[in-house]
Motif scaffolding. Structure first.
Motif, PDB file in Angstrom:
ATOM      1  N   LYS A   1      -6.609   0.196  -2.538  1.00 33.10           N
ATOM      2  CA  LYS A   1      -6.866  -0.938  -1.650  1.00 33.10           C
ATOM      3  C   LYS A   1      -5.649  -1.168  -0.780  1.00 33.10           C
ATOM      4  O   LYS A   1      -4.519  -1.013  -1.215  1.00 33.10           O
ATOM      5  CB  LYS A   1      -7.155  -2.195  -2.469  1.00 33.10           C
ATOM      6  CG  LYS A   1      -8.404  -2.081  -3.296  1.00 33.10           C
ATOM      7  CD  LYS A   1      -8.625  -3.327  -4.105  1.00 33.10           C
ATOM      8  CE  LYS A   1      -9.855  -3.172  -4.984  1.00 33.10           C
ATOM      9  NZ  LYS A   1     -10.033  -4.318  -5.857  1.00 33.10           N
ATOM     10  N   ALA A   2      -5.864  -1.555   0.462  1.00 33.59           N
ATOM     11  CA  ALA A   2      -4.763  -1.841   1.381  1.00 33.59           C
ATOM     12  C   ALA A   2      -4.097  -3.147   0.969  1.00 33.59           C
ATOM     13  O   ALA A   2      -4.764  -4.139   0.681  1.00 33.59           O
ATOM     14  CB  ALA A   2      -5.276  -1.933   2.804  1.00 33.59           C
ATOM     15  N   LYS A   3      -2.774  -3.137   0.936  1.00 38.25           N
ATOM     16  CA  LYS A   3      -2.029  -4.348   0.571  1.00 38.25           C
ATOM     17  C   LYS A   3      -1.979  -5.273   1.776  1.00 38.25           C
ATOM     18  O   LYS A   3      -1.820  -4.817   2.911  1.00 38.25           O
ATOM     19  CB  LYS A   3      -0.614  -3.995   0.145  1.00 38.25           C
ATOM     20  CG  LYS A   3      -0.567  -3.227  -1.147  1.00 38.25           C
ATOM     21  CD  LYS A   3       0.851  -2.957  -1.561  1.00 38.25           C
ATOM     22  CE  LYS A   3       0.904  -2.208  -2.862  1.00 38.25           C
ATOM     23  NZ  LYS A   3       2.252  -1.894  -3.265  1.00 38.25           N
ATOM     24  N   PRO A   4      -2.073  -6.567   1.556  1.00 39.80           N
ATOM     25  CA  PRO A   4      -1.994  -7.492   2.687  1.00 39.80           C
ATOM     26  C   PRO A   4      -0.582  -7.505   3.267  1.00 39.80           C
ATOM     27  O   PRO A   4       0.394  -7.281   2.560  1.00 39.80           O
ATOM     28  CB  PRO A   4      -2.350  -8.854   2.072  1.00 39.80           C
ATOM     29  CG  PRO A   4      -2.044  -8.693   0.617  1.00 39.80           C
ATOM     30  CD  PRO A   4      -2.281  -7.253   0.292  1.00 39.80           C
ATOM     31  N   ALA A   5      -0.493  -7.735   4.546  1.00 39.81           N
ATOM     32  CA  ALA A   5       0.803  -7.781   5.222  1.00 39.81           C
ATOM     33  C   ALA A   5       1.576  -9.012   4.774  1.00 39.81           C
ATOM     34  O   ALA A   5       0.994 -10.061   4.502  1.00 39.81           O
ATOM     35  CB  ALA A   5       0.604  -7.816   6.733  1.00 39.81           C
ATOM     36  N   VAL A   6       2.883  -8.881   4.688  1.00 44.45           N
ATOM     37  CA  VAL A   6       3.734  -9.985   4.278  1.00 44.45           C
ATOM     38  C   VAL A   6       4.095 -10.798   5.517  1.00 44.45           C
ATOM     39  O   VAL A   6       4.567 -10.254   6.511  1.00 44.45           O
ATOM     40  CB  VAL A   6       5.016  -9.455   3.597  1.00 44.45           C
ATOM     41  CG1 VAL A   6       5.949 -10.597   3.263  1.00 44.45           C
ATOM     42  CG2 VAL A   6       4.667  -8.667   2.357  1.00 44.45           C
ATOM     43  N   ALA A   7       3.874 -12.080   5.439  1.00 43.13           N
ATOM     44  CA  ALA A   7       4.199 -12.960   6.557  1.00 43.13           C
ATOM     45  C   ALA A   7       5.629 -13.466   6.390  1.00 43.13           C
ATOM     46  O   ALA A   7       5.999 -13.969   5.336  1.00 43.13           O
ATOM     47  CB  ALA A   7       3.239 -14.138   6.605  1.00 43.13           C
ATOM     48  N   ILE A   8       6.438 -13.311   7.424  1.00 43.31           N
ATOM     49  CA  ILE A   8       7.813 -13.790   7.399  1.00 43.31           C
ATOM     50  C   ILE A   8       7.844 -15.114   8.143  1.00 43.31           C
ATOM     51  O   ILE A   8       7.527 -15.182   9.325  1.00 43.31           O
ATOM     52  CB  ILE A   8       8.770 -12.766   8.041  1.00 43.31           C
ATOM     53  CG1 ILE A   8       8.711 -11.470   7.247  1.00 43.31           C
ATOM     54  CG2 ILE A   8      10.174 -13.335   8.099  1.00 43.31           C
ATOM     55  CD1 ILE A   8       9.502 -10.348   7.858  1.00 43.31           C
TER      56      ILE A   8
END
Length: 182
Positions: free
Chosen positions: A70-77
């Motif tokens: 599964k694709a990991k969600p992008a980390v929001a900075i």
């Protein structure tokens, strides 16, 4: 008093030597069981047949992709809040213009410094029993920026041989008494 101490010591030693003294020593051991993750075998494709059939320019090796991953969600900075910024202020670099022995001379030098929006501070300290006031000018993000600013000071201040000083070092020194003058 000495007789009581000697008698008490002899009684204590006699109790240690007696045959009725039992020592219970217990120990526990702990065993932790680890689970081994099962690894699914990947498909290995024999490329020798296809590589011989195609010219070198057209040959491209593509890595095998796992379709179940599964694709990991992008980390929001997120930038720091105003409260976080206030809790961790940035301490940069400043220029120590001069060190003098009186408050009157601090005021005299502070009036001569450029009024270009840069802060001017005094720092009071005692060195070898002598009171010193240092005049500090500017707040720069890097040591390089502060050195550049030294070259822009007037010739009068350049003769005093100003140098770059870390505000963080001043704050953590024995005399962290920075007083803003402007």
């Amino acid at each position: 008093m000495k007789k009581i101490a000697i008698v008490g010591l002899s009684v204590a030693l006699t109790a240690c030597v007696s045959g009725d003294y039992v020592t219970d020593v217990t120990s526990e051991s702990y065993r932790e069981d680890y689970k081994v993750a099962k690894v699914e075998p990947t498909m290995i494709h024999d490329m020798s047949e296809t590589m011989a059939e195609k010219p070198m320019e057209a040959q491209a090796v593509k890595p095998a992709m796992n379709t179940t991953a599964k694709a990991k969600p992008a980390v929001a900075i997120i930038p720091p809040t105003a409260k976080q910024t206030a809790m961790n202020p940035r301490y940069g670099f400043t220029i120590q213009v001069v060190a003098v022995g009186s408050q009157a001379k601090v005021d005299q030098f502070a009036r001569k410094l450029p009024r270009d929006g840069q802060p001017i501070w005094e720092n009071y300290k005692v060195v070898n029993g002598t009171k010193w006031y240092t005049v500090l000018y500017g707040d720069y993000a890097t040591r390089k920026d502060a050195k550049k600013a030294i070259n822009e000071l007037s010739a009068e201040f350049q003769q005093l041989k100003p140098f770059v000083k870390s505000i963080d070092e001043i704050k953590s020194s024995q005399f962290p008494t920075l007083n803003k003058l402007n």
